[in-house]
Design a protein around this motif. Structure first.
Motif, PDB file in Angstrom:
ATOM      1  N   GLU A  13       0.837  -1.215   0.000  1.00  0.00           N
ATOM      2  CA  GLU A  13       0.000   0.000   0.000  1.00  0.00           C
ATOM      3  C   GLU A  13       0.868   1.260   0.000  1.00  0.00           C
ATOM      4  O   GLU A  13       0.575   2.224  -0.705  1.00  0.00           O
ATOM      5  CB  GLU A  13      -0.937   0.008   1.220  1.00  0.00           C
ATOM      6  CG  GLU A  13      -1.935  -1.139   1.274  1.00  0.00           C
ATOM      7  CD  GLU A  13      -2.856  -1.199   0.073  1.00  0.00           C
ATOM      8  OE1 GLU A  13      -3.063  -0.171  -0.584  1.00  0.00           O
ATOM      9  OE2 GLU A  13      -3.344  -2.311  -0.232  1.00  0.00           O
ATOM     10  N   SER A  70      -5.747   3.382   0.488  1.00  0.00           N
ATOM     11  CA  SER A  70      -4.477   2.749   0.861  1.00  0.00           C
ATOM     12  C   SER A  70      -4.060   3.166   2.270  1.00  0.00           C
ATOM     13  O   SER A  70      -3.624   2.330   3.063  1.00  0.00           O
ATOM     14  CB  SER A  70      -3.376   3.142  -0.124  1.00  0.00           C
ATOM     15  OG  SER A  70      -3.604   2.532  -1.351  1.00  0.00           O
ATOM     16  N   LYS A  95      -6.171   1.383   4.703  1.00  0.00           N
ATOM     17  CA  LYS A  95      -5.796  -0.045   4.785  1.00  0.00           C
ATOM     18  C   LYS A  95      -4.572  -0.219   5.680  1.00  0.00           C
ATOM     19  O   LYS A  95      -4.494  -1.168   6.462  1.00  0.00           O
ATOM     20  CB  LYS A  95      -5.494  -0.590   3.378  1.00  0.00           C
ATOM     21  CG  LYS A  95      -6.721  -1.040   2.619  1.00  0.00           C
ATOM     22  CD  LYS A  95      -6.298  -1.622   1.287  1.00  0.00           C
ATOM     23  CE  LYS A  95      -7.491  -1.780   0.377  1.00  0.00           C
ATOM     24  NZ  LYS A  95      -7.073  -2.068  -1.010  1.00  0.00           N
ATOM     25  N   TYR A 140      -4.170  -2.726   8.741  1.00  0.00           N
ATOM     26  CA  TYR A 140      -3.112  -3.743   8.818  1.00  0.00           C
ATOM     27  C   TYR A 140      -2.330  -3.598  10.127  1.00  0.00           C
ATOM     28  O   TYR A 140      -1.949  -4.600  10.743  1.00  0.00           O
ATOM     29  CB  TYR A 140      -2.155  -3.636   7.629  1.00  0.00           C
ATOM     30  CG  TYR A 140      -2.794  -4.010   6.303  1.00  0.00           C
ATOM     31  CD1 TYR A 140      -3.790  -4.978   6.232  1.00  0.00           C
ATOM     32  CD2 TYR A 140      -2.413  -3.386   5.117  1.00  0.00           C
ATOM     33  CE1 TYR A 140      -4.376  -5.307   5.021  1.00  0.00           C
ATOM     34  CE2 TYR A 140      -2.996  -3.716   3.904  1.00  0.00           C
ATOM     35  CZ  TYR A 140      -3.979  -4.671   3.863  1.00  0.00           C
ATOM     36  OH  TYR A 140      -4.563  -4.991   2.666  1.00  0.00           O
TER      37      TYR A 140
END
Lengths: 224, 228
Positions: A124, A149, A152, A156
């Protein structure tokens, strides 16, 4: 401004290369993990780190208990000799090794999860910088893909935190009678909790501000 | 709009900056810190240990070719794992950073100067971060997410981080020239400064890039205002 553009270009190239290397590394690590689990390799062990406390009451009331181990050091400072001082290195965490099949499976699973999430984050991050690099030419600095991104990456990071919590607590409940240098200690899992939560919060705030930029651009495009 | 809302709106627009709390805190913190450091220099209070941390390597060639050396110190550890047999082992803890102490007058003055400069710079970073968070909080209402003041705050944070880096590097390198013949557990080692430098540089680069993209948002916002 030129410095920032150069930094973006350099980081974009660097992250692309890092992504390829890390994906190859992850594939290699997967094979190593399989060998590890089935005991084909030496030195296969699972390590979990824990803070140590003198007693269970200290868990809530005090700093982690530190156990001191000594080493000798000597040096000259501006011609003055400080010879043979005994320094203490304080030990406030302890690592537990588990070399059984269960330990190898758990340890390698943890490593695989963290590595997978790390590669996804790098992917990302690489996408963001490639997009920013192309923005230097097309002047489209705010895109919905970059916003997604950034979000995300935050999720994560949350995933990494959860993996650490789950695996640390499995061992926390399996362990008892921990004695260091003859002193029985209580332990508590070492989890990078506050630093990770702080990083997630900052990433989400950056994502939100970036999203406002995306909305501004969309409005501007509609106006045109 | 009541007075408080008006104040926060002005604050969000960058017309009023919360300089007052910053200078008030500085007026309280700075004299207190100066008194403490004065007492420390003249040994009235217990000495604040003056320490410099370094990575070390076993020989000079390792500086370029290898990771920093590690010295092992041992301790005994035993535990039960899932009611299995108690495991008794000698563990090693690896030592890859050593700390030099200098409790002479020179050491105290240098150490206190370093602490003072770093504390003041950290304080300024904290103030700039507070401005950014306050401004973003105000933006929840007035929807002005991109302001020049925030951009300046980002850039100031980068400058302060670089100043911290330079301060730490200067003091670290100063001691590096003053110290020689360092032995750890009988082994002669060579010192390398640079314990926190990579983290500080990475933070400065990331904040610089965030500031750059943020500035593009400001330009977009200004263009939109002109269109309206």
């Amino acid at each position: 401004m030129k410095t920032s553009k150069s930094l973006i270009s350099i980081l974009s190239s660097f992250l692309s290369i890092a992504l390829v290397i890390s994906m190859m590394g992850a594939a290699f690590a997967f094979i190593i993990c399989m060998f590890n689990i089935f005991g084909f390799m030496e030195d296969t062990k699972h390590e979990e780190s824990f803070y140590i406390f003198r007693s269970i009451d200290n868990v809530l009331s005090s700093e982690p208990k530190q156990i001191e181990t000594d080493y000798s050091i000597s040096y000259n400072l501006s011609g003055v000799a400080n010879s043979d001082l005994v320094h203490n290195t304080t030990l406030d965490t302890v690592s537990i090794n588990d070399n059984t099949l269960r330990g190898r499976i758990l340890g390698n699973l943890k490593m695989l999860f963290v590595m997978l999430l790390g590669v996804l984050m790098l992917k990302e991050l690489s996408n963001i910088f490639i997009s920013l690099d192309s923005s230097i030419k097309n002047k489209e600095w705010f895109s919905l893909e970059n916003y997604l991104s950034i979000r995300k990456i935050a999720f994560y990071l949350l995933g990494v935190l959860l993996v650490y919590i789950v695996f640390s607590f499995i061992y926390f409940f399996l362990l008892d009678n921990v004695i260091i240098n003859g002193i029985e200690v209580s332990i508590f899992p070492v989890i990078p909790f506050f630093s990770t939560i702080w990083s997630i919060a900052i990433t989400l705030v950056i994502a939100h501000v970036y999203k406002e930029g995306v909305l501004l651009r969309e409005e501007q495009n509609l106006t045109i | 709009m009541n007075k408080l809302e008006f104040f926060f709106k002005k604050l969000g627009e960058g017309q009023v900056r919360l300089r007052l709390p910053m200078w008030l805190s500085l007026l309280i913190v700075a004299p207190a810190l100066s008194i403490f450091l004065f007492l420390d220099v003249f040994s009235v209070v217990d000495k604040f240990p003056q320490e410099q941390s370094y990575y070390f390597v076993r020989d000079v060639e390792d500086v370029l070719s290898d990771n920093p050396s590690q010295v092992n110190t041992e301790y005994n550890l035993s535990y039960n794992l899932n009611n299995d047999e108690s495991i008794d082992i000698v563990h090693k803890t690896e030592l890859d950073i050593i700390t030099l102490e200098d409790n002479s007058l020179k050491g105290i003055i240098l150490g206190d100067m370093k602490s003072l400069i770093v504390i003041i710079l950290l304080f300024f970073i904290y103030v700039e971060m507070t401005y950014i968070v306050q401004s973003l909080y105000i933006s929840l209402n007035d929807k002005v997410w991109f302001s020049m003041d925030n951009y300046k705050s980002f850039m100031n944070i980068v400058k302060y981080l670089i100043a911290i880096l330079i301060t730490l590097a200067c003091f670290s390198i100063a001691y590096l020239f003053m110290v020689d013949d360092v032995f750890v557990n009988g082994t002669k080692v060579f010192l390398i400064p640079g314990v926190w430098y990579a983290t500080i540089i990475a933070s400065a680069v990331i904040i610089r890039l965030i500031a750059y993209v943020y500035k593009k948002g400001i330009e977009l916002h200004e263009e939109q205002m002109l269109t309206i």
